[in-house]
Every structure is written in C-alpha cells, then in structure tokens.
Motif scaffolding. Structure first.
Motif, mmCIF file in Angstrom:
data_model
loop_
_atom_site.group_PDB
_atom_site.id
_atom_site.type_symbol
_atom_site.label_atom_id
_atom_site.label_comp_id
_atom_site.label_asym_id
_atom_site.label_seq_id
_atom_site.Cartn_x
_atom_site.Cartn_y
_atom_site.Cartn_z
ATOM 1 N N HIS A 180 0.840 -1.192 0.000
ATOM 2 C CA HIS A 180 0.000 0.000 0.000
ATOM 3 C C HIS A 180 0.881 1.251 0.000
ATOM 4 N N CYS A 181 1.904 1.243 0.849
ATOM 5 C CA CYS A 181 2.808 2.389 0.949
ATOM 6 C C CYS A 181 3.701 2.522 -0.281
ATOM 7 N N LEU A 182 4.080 1.416 -0.873
ATOM 8 C CA LEU A 182 4.879 1.472 -2.103
ATOM 9 C C LEU A 182 4.129 2.217 -3.196
ATOM 10 N N SER A 183 2.842 1.906 -3.342
ATOM 11 C CA SER A 183 2.074 2.591 -4.380
ATOM 12 C C SER A 183 1.915 4.071 -4.056
ATOM 13 N N LEU A 184 1.829 4.413 -2.756
ATOM 14 C CA LEU A 184 1.779 5.828 -2.373
ATOM 15 C C LEU A 184 3.100 6.525 -2.711
ATOM 16 N N PHE A 190 5.216 5.582 -5.136
ATOM 17 C CA PHE A 190 5.256 5.697 -6.598
ATOM 18 C C PHE A 190 4.444 6.890 -7.072
ATOM 19 N N SER A 191 3.300 7.086 -6.435
ATOM 20 C CA SER A 191 2.423 8.179 -6.830
ATOM 21 C C SER A 191 2.948 9.526 -6.330
ATOM 22 N N ALA A 192 3.376 9.583 -5.064
ATOM 23 C CA ALA A 192 3.839 10.846 -4.472
ATOM 24 C C ALA A 192 5.063 11.402 -5.196
ATOM 25 N N TYR A 193 5.932 10.501 -5.654
ATOM 26 C CA TYR A 193 7.134 10.942 -6.365
ATOM 27 C C TYR A 193 6.950 10.899 -7.881
ATOM 28 N N ASP A 194 5.694 10.754 -8.306
ATOM 29 C CA ASP A 194 5.326 10.814 -9.724
ATOM 30 C C ASP A 194 6.084 9.781 -10.577
ATOM 31 N N ILE A 195 6.289 8.598 -10.002
ATOM 32 C CA ILE A 195 6.966 7.511 -10.718
ATOM 33 C C ILE A 195 5.946 6.745 -11.565
ATOM 34 N N ILE A 196 4.778 6.479 -10.965
ATOM 35 C CA ILE A 196 3.705 5.761 -11.672
ATOM 36 C C ILE A 196 2.396 6.504 -11.434
ATOM 37 N N GLY A 221 -3.539 0.980 -2.414
ATOM 38 C CA GLY A 221 -2.723 2.177 -2.208
ATOM 39 C C GLY A 221 -2.939 3.213 -3.293
ATOM 40 N N PHE A 222 -3.001 2.752 -4.548
ATOM 41 C CA PHE A 222 -3.254 3.693 -5.646
ATOM 42 C C PHE A 222 -4.654 4.309 -5.528
#
Length: 194
Positions: free
Chosen positions: A53-57, A59-65, A115-116
């Motif tokens: 869940h945190c990994l997807s956050l 990825f999103s917070a740092y605009d990776i995915i 998470g996403f």
C-alpha cells in the motif's frame, strides 16, 4: 512529531472509516479462514498489504507511476471479491490445503491496488511537505494499527462462533466470505469503469 501522529491518525481513520469500508471487507476476507492459532500468519499478510500500500503511495507521491483512478476504483472491490471467493473455493474444492504463498502474492498485489486508490488524496495532503517519507511512515503505522484491530476482531468473532457456539471453521469461513461477497457486488457494479 505532530506530523507523525497526524498521519498515523489519518492511516487509522483511512482503514476504519465505515463510510469507505473496503479495507474492513478485504481484511475480514483475508482473516476469515484463520484462527488465533495462526494469528502471526495473518499479521504478516496484513504487513505485506501495508508495505505494498505504501509502495504505491511512494510511486504516486514521487510521480513515478500514475494510474487511471476509475480502473483502480473498480479493481479494489474486485480484489475483495476474489479474496472471498478464494476462501469459499478453499473450503469446497481444496479442503485442508492452505496455499499461503498464493495469499502472500495476492495480498501484496491487492495492497498496491488499494494504495493507488488512496494516492490522489494522500498526494494532496503531502503536496506542501518538503519530505514525504515522514508522513508516509506515520500513515503506514496508522494503517498497520487499524489492520491489527480488524484482524483481532475477526479472530475473536471466529473464536466465539467456533468455541462457544460450536460452529465449524469451514462454515464460519463460508458465512463470512459469502457476506463479504454480498457487500462487495454493489461496490463492483457502482465502480464499473466501462
């Protein structure tokens, strides 16, 4: 330290929010086949979910995915439904064989999806923050605390139903999972993206 507790409470409220009960349903489905004897296994699964869940956050917070929100909103109830169906299938088609590795993989994947689903709101909250890891750790701690509350609530219910009322473990699993299916179908229909 205030920020940590702010985000920790946010994580707790995110999972225990009865208005958005997808986490409660998923964790109930995840826990339903287990008993207190296997509590460590369920906590490990919940921790895998939190990490994913945190990994997807991240990825999103740092605009990776970036992902399509409508698709994610559909996949969340789908993951809940699949977990509940998996429980029922285990009882009727593969009794006695609990494929933990499959649950570990599925839980990790489902954690990423969930998470996403929360990433847009989380990104708005941390948009002014210079560093995002602190808020993320607070949020993850809150998620983990609330997940443990839900897990032990379901395990307590299982204990009462199985040891005090004599309900078979398989019957409990099917009843809880079937109820979860009934709650999830309307969510799936309402989030249909096409």
């Amino acid at each position: 330290m205030y920020d940590f507790w702010f985000y920790c409470k946010l994580g707790i409220n995110h999972v225990l929010d009865l208005g958005a009960y997808d986490h409660v349903l998923f964790l109930s489905a995840l826990t339903a086949p287990f008993t207190f004897k296997h509590w460590k296994k369920v906590v490990v699964l919940a921790t895998l979910f939190t990490i994913a869940h945190c990994l997807s956050l991240i990825f999103s917070a740092y605009d990776i995915i970036n992902v399509d929100v409508e698709l994610i909103e559909f996949l969340i109830p789908l993951t809940i439904l699949l977990t509940a169906f998996f429980n029922i299938a285990q009882v009727f088609f593969v009794p006695g064989k609990n494929k933990t590795y499959l649950l570990e993989f599925a839980t990790t994947f489902f954690g990423i999806i969930h998470g996403f689903g929360f990433s847009n709101y989380f990104n708005m909250l941390v948009s002014e923050e210079e560093e995002k890891i602190g808020p993320l750790l607070g949020f993850a701690s809150g998620i983990e605390i609330s997940q443990i509350i839900i897990i032990f609530s379901i395990l307590t219910l299982a204990f009462i139903m199985q040891n005090k009322f004599g309900m078979k473990r398989s019957v409990f699993t099917v009843l809880i999972s079937s109820a979860i299916v009934l709650f999830t179908i309307p969510m799936l229909i309402n989030s249909w993206p096409w």
